[in-house]
Design an enzyme around this catalytic site. Structure first.
Site, PDB file in Angstrom:
ATOM      1  N   PHE A  59     -15.163  17.163  10.436  1.00  0.00           N
ATOM      2  CA  PHE A  59     -14.500  16.111  11.244  1.00  0.00           C
ATOM      3  C   PHE A  59     -14.029  16.622  12.449  1.00  0.00           C
ATOM      4  CE2 PHE A  59     -10.351  13.983  12.003  1.00  0.00           C
ATOM      5  CZ  PHE A  59     -10.701  12.725  12.188  1.00  0.00           C
ATOM      6  N   ASN A  78     -11.345  17.582  14.149  1.00  0.00           N
ATOM      7  CA  ASN A  78     -10.578  18.432  14.740  1.00  0.00           C
ATOM      8  C   ASN A  78     -10.536  19.447  13.619  1.00  0.00           C
ATOM      9  OD1 ASN A  78      -9.361  17.689  12.003  1.00  0.00           O
ATOM     10  ND2 ASN A  78      -7.379  16.756  12.797  1.00  0.00           N
ATOM     11  N   LYS A  79     -11.797  19.693  13.064  1.00  0.00           N
ATOM     12  CA  LYS A  79     -11.835  21.070  12.258  1.00  0.00           C
ATOM     13  C   LYS A  79     -12.562  22.103  13.006  1.00  0.00           C
ATOM     14  CE  LYS A  79     -10.527  18.961   8.388  1.00  0.00           C
ATOM     15  NZ  LYS A  79      -9.571  17.952   8.852  1.00  0.00           N
ATOM     16  N   VAL A  80     -12.440  23.315  12.208  1.00  0.00           N
ATOM     17  CA  VAL A  80     -13.165  24.484  12.754  1.00  0.00           C
ATOM     18  C   VAL A  80     -14.164  24.388  13.117  1.00  0.00           C
ATOM     19  CG1 VAL A  80     -13.204  27.149  12.310  1.00  0.00           C
ATOM     20  CG2 VAL A  80     -11.259  25.916  11.362  1.00  0.00           C
ATOM     21  N   TYR A  94      -7.164  27.690  10.869  1.00  0.00           N
ATOM     22  CA  TYR A  94      -7.524  26.483  11.283  1.00  0.00           C
ATOM     23  C   TYR A  94      -6.412  25.768  11.978  1.00  0.00           C
ATOM     24  CZ  TYR A  94      -7.732  21.256  10.574  1.00  0.00           C
ATOM     25  OH  TYR A  94      -7.803  19.949  10.732  1.00  0.00           O
TER      26      TYR A  94
END
Ligand SMILES: Cc1ncc(COP(=O)(O)O)c(C=O)c1O
Length: 383
Positions: free
Chosen positions: A186, A188-190, A298
């Site tokens: 997604f 905003n993920k790492v 994260y």
């Protein structure tokens, strides 16, 4: 425009794509083949190798990956799945998709907001089919203890690894401790590409189920038919459209090459945040004693020691152009979950939800911006 409607000067998360990432997507668009195909297969091979898992099956989201993982664990109507409430709603919702009841267990503490194995053990019943452990913020939860507990009871352990690509516990990658792991890509993920997810597993049966069900349990896919390998297909079960597509796979493959460098920046910034935040009164920094080398770092969560100050502190930071978020409101307190599954009390989780604030963190964040965040936080806490 009021400041609250403007883009924050320091956002929670920021994504910078490299020229090679853009080229990889452009090449894919020019290829004319956009749905599940060879780039997806290449990404899956690369991800599985980097993780050290036998199988990686790319899907449309981590929510889809969790759904497939629970189905592979045999979760069905009337079963129970033990999950934390201090997580994103998807961890529980995917159990509900299977007709199961999510049973919420406590986190250890505000210092260590990970699933508490002792509380999990107390909540096991003859109907418990699976336990899902979330590696909150990228830090390993007690997957080792939970694995032993689950193995002893014949219960499947699923890992929600949405926050924790490349993170480890005792040198072993997260996502490889249970029957299956579910990753998120997604925005905003790492490892972020907008939307996407992945199921990883060492089990051939789980891989077979996930691969089949992600595309309506058809015995051949559009790519095989395009290549002339098959003219028709059978449908062997109830499947879904959980497919990913080639532009996402190409972007994932390209970004996977920069994952470790991104995480190294996150670790450096997390250590620096810890040093700065240690000078502030009135906050708890979760996982402050955890070695960043084992974490994907994260997000940067803090807990305000005093109750009922969360909204005020986050509003003050917003006025200063700094975005924060709450990771996470307790799932068991959401209206849909209360109405469907009844009232439940989880005091540690509820206090964490009422006092948590997530501070901005992204690989190219500057030290000057970090200093601004911490100064604004100090000022907000002192009011
Ligand atoms: C812990 C956790 N689980 C699951 C998900 C769901 O991921 P996706 O948006 O890829 O479905 C998220 C994403 O926010 C998450 O943070």
């Amino acid at each position: 425009m009021p400041a609250t409607d403007a883009f924050p000067e320091i956002p929670l998360f920021d994504l910078q794509l490299r020229p090679e990432d853009l080229r990889a997507v452009a090449d894919t668009l020019r290829s004319g083949w956009l749905t599940l195909g060879p780039r997806t297969a290449e990404f899956e091979r690369a991800f599985a190798e980097q993780l050290g898992a036998r199988h990686a099956i790319a899907v449309s989201s981590c929510t889809a990956a969790l759904h497939l993982a629970y189905l592979a664990a045999g979760v069905g109507p009337g079963d129970e799945v033990i999950v934390p409430s201090f997580t994103f709603v998807a961890t529980a919702a995917a159990a509900v998709y299977c007709g199961a009841r999510p049973v919420f267990a406590e986190i250890v503490s505000r210092e260590r907001p990970s699933l508490d194995p002792q509380d999990v053990e107390r909540r096991i019943t003859p109907r418990t089919k699976a336990v899902c452990v979330v590696h909150y913020a990228g830090y390993a939860a007690a997957a080792d203890t939970l694995r032993e507990l689950c193995d002893a009871r014949g219960i499947a352990l699923i890992e929600d690894v949405a926050h924790a690509p490349s993170a480890t516990l005792g040198g072993r990658k997260l996502g490889t401790w249970g029957l299956a792991g579910a990753f998120s890509f997604f925005s905003n993920k790492v490892l972020s590409v907008g939307e996407g997810g992945l199921v990883c597993t060492d089990s051939d049966e789980v891989a077979e189920l996930a691969r089949s069900r992600r595309s309506h349990a058809m015995t051949s896919g559009t790519w095989q038919r395009h290549r002339g390998c098959a003219d028709t297909y059978d449908v062997t079960g109830l499947g879904f459209n959980y497919r990913t597509d080639e532009p996402h796979a190409a972007l994932l493959l390209s970004r996977l090459g920069g994952l470790e460098a991104d995480i190294a920046c996150r670790r450096e910034l997390t250590e620096r945040y810890r040093g700065l935040l240690a000078q502030l009164e009135g906050i708890i920094v979760p996982f402050a004693d955890a070695d960043v080398a084992g974490s994907s770092c994260y997000v940067m969560p803090i807990m305000i020691e005093a109750d009922a100050r969360q909204a005020q502190v986050s509003a003050r930071l917003r006025e200063r152009g700094i975005q924060t978020s709450i990771f996470y409101p307790s799932i068991h307190r959401f209206s849909a979950y209360r109405e469907r599954f009844g009232e439940q009390s989880l005091p540690i989780t509820e206090l964490a939800s009422r006092t948590e604030l997530t501070l901005p963190l992204y690989p190219h964040m500057t030290h000057a911006d970090q200093d601004r965040v911490v100064a604004a936080l100090a000022e907000a806490l002192a009011r």
